[in-house]
Enzyme design. Structure first.
Site, PDB file in Angstrom:
ATOM      1  N   HIS A 233       0.816  -1.222   0.000  1.00 47.27           N
ATOM      2  CA  HIS A 233       0.000   0.000   0.000  1.00 47.27           C
ATOM      3  C   HIS A 233       0.849   1.272   0.000  1.00 47.27           C
ATOM      4  CE1 HIS A 233      -3.450  -2.511   0.420  1.00 47.27           C
ATOM      5  NE2 HIS A 233      -3.069  -2.974   1.596  1.00 47.27           N
TER       6      HIS A 233
ATOM      7  N   HIS B 250      -5.962  -7.608  -0.235  1.00 48.66           N
ATOM      8  CA  HIS B 250      -6.124  -6.175  -0.495  1.00 48.66           C
ATOM      9  C   HIS B 250      -5.430  -5.820  -1.804  1.00 48.66           C
ATOM     10  CE1 HIS B 250      -6.221  -6.767   3.933  1.00 48.66           C
ATOM     11  NE2 HIS B 250      -7.310  -6.032   3.806  1.00 48.66           N
TER      12      HIS B 250
ATOM     13  N   ASP C 249      -4.205 -13.247   3.896  1.00 45.18           N
ATOM     14  CA  ASP C 249      -5.459 -12.632   4.354  1.00 45.18           C
ATOM     15  C   ASP C 249      -6.700 -12.977   3.511  1.00 45.18           C
ATOM     16  OD1 ASP C 249      -4.350 -10.959   2.435  1.00 45.18           O
ATOM     17  OD2 ASP C 249      -4.152  -9.221   3.763  1.00 45.18           O
TER      18      ASP C 249
END
Ligand SMILES: [Zn+2]
Length: 299
Positions: A120, A159, A234
């Protein structure tokens, strides 16, 4: 040959156990790899990434702010924790670790970090538990040194790899792919070279079914000299943040198919562990070790 595994004790910045980022997983993961005989030759220990590496993927002012612990409040808030000296050092070491894993992958075909996947972090600053974008830095170092000409980032963390997509948006040498939960952070998403946002509760079967076409498309379009594989755990059904529903078996099969695809084509693979969020550090660390167990079969 045994799998080359990169680790540094500083990966664990020793947060309080109650912190929502499960920092102690890095220490426990390394212990598990030793206990289970996956690190019999010892770990490869990286150097902390020097400033001139970090500046290949990040704005010099941001690098300076991290290294002197003067990151502004808004950026710390976006990251999710304060950037003190231990966090700065862990981020430099994790980044150095991904550079080392990439170089070992070029020599040996495959190598894995026991950290990395801080995807990120963008050029101007960190976000989402990511201080430095280790994969973006490593790819940039390898390209700058002429060690590789083309790079594929194959990101399976739940993500989206938005920081990586943004850093390389205008760089045709790096192909970014992200398979993620469409409703997971970040909002809005960035534009990778290839994105697949999956619906909530996607399970093993549907997840694995999309891989062959994505692998083939990414390979054809990227022509990579190296693949950075973000094996985030995740997407697991028990993950506190992820919205997908993979099992341990599904994650192992995912890793096997991704790594196997590229090794069958003789493309070096550098694995990073990516995200995983659980209060059960033992279960979480074991889940991260799936990457190293699967990768060892290709070493
Ligand atoms: Zn994640």
């Amino acid at each position: 040959m045994s799998l080359a595994i990169v680790h540094h004790p500083a990966f664990d910045a020793q947060f309080d156990a109650a912190h929502r980022f499960p920092m102690s997983k890095f220490t426990r993961l390394a212990q598990i790899l030793v206990e289970d005989g996956l690190a019999d030759g010892g770990f490869f220990q990286p150097i902390p990434a020097p400033e001139h590496w970090l500046e290949l993927a990040h704005a010099p002012a941001y690098v300076e702010a991290v290294l002197t612990q003067r990151v502004d409040r808004a950026t710390e808030k976006a990251i999710g924790f304060a950037v003190d000296d231990r966090v700065a050092m862990r981020s430099r070491c994790a980044t150095g670790g991904t550079v080392l894993a990439a170089r070992l992958a070029l020599e040996r075909g495959i190598a894995c970090n026991t950290a990395g996947g801080s995807h990120h972090a963008a050029r101007e600053g960190g976000a989402g538990f990511s201080v430095f974008n280790d994969v973006a830095v490593a790819a940039s170092v390898m390209l700058a040194d002429g060690e590789v000409g083309r790079v594929l980032v194959f990101d399976c963390d739940v993500h989206q790899g938005d920081g990586t997509a943004r850093i390389f948006a205008d760089d045709r040498r790096v192909f970014t792919l992200s398979i993620h939960g469409e409703r997971n952070y970040p909002h809005p998403k960035a534009v990778s070279d290839l994105d697949l946002g999956l619906p909530d509760k996607t399970g093993d079967e549907d997840y694995l079914a999309v891989l062959p076409e994505l692998l083939a498309t990414a390979f054809d379009r990227a022509h990579p000299d190296i693949v950075f594989y973000n094996a985030g755990v995740d997407p697991h059904v028990d993950d506190r943040l992820g919205r997908l529903s993979l099992t341990d078996t599904g994650l192992a099969e995912r890793d096997r198919r991704v790594i196997g695809f590229f090794r069958d084509r003789d493309v070096p693979v550098a694995g990073v562990i990516g995200g995983g969020y659980s209060r059960d550090i033992e279960a979480l660390s074991r889940r991260h070790s799936i990457l190293h167990r699967v990768a060892a079969a290709f070493a």
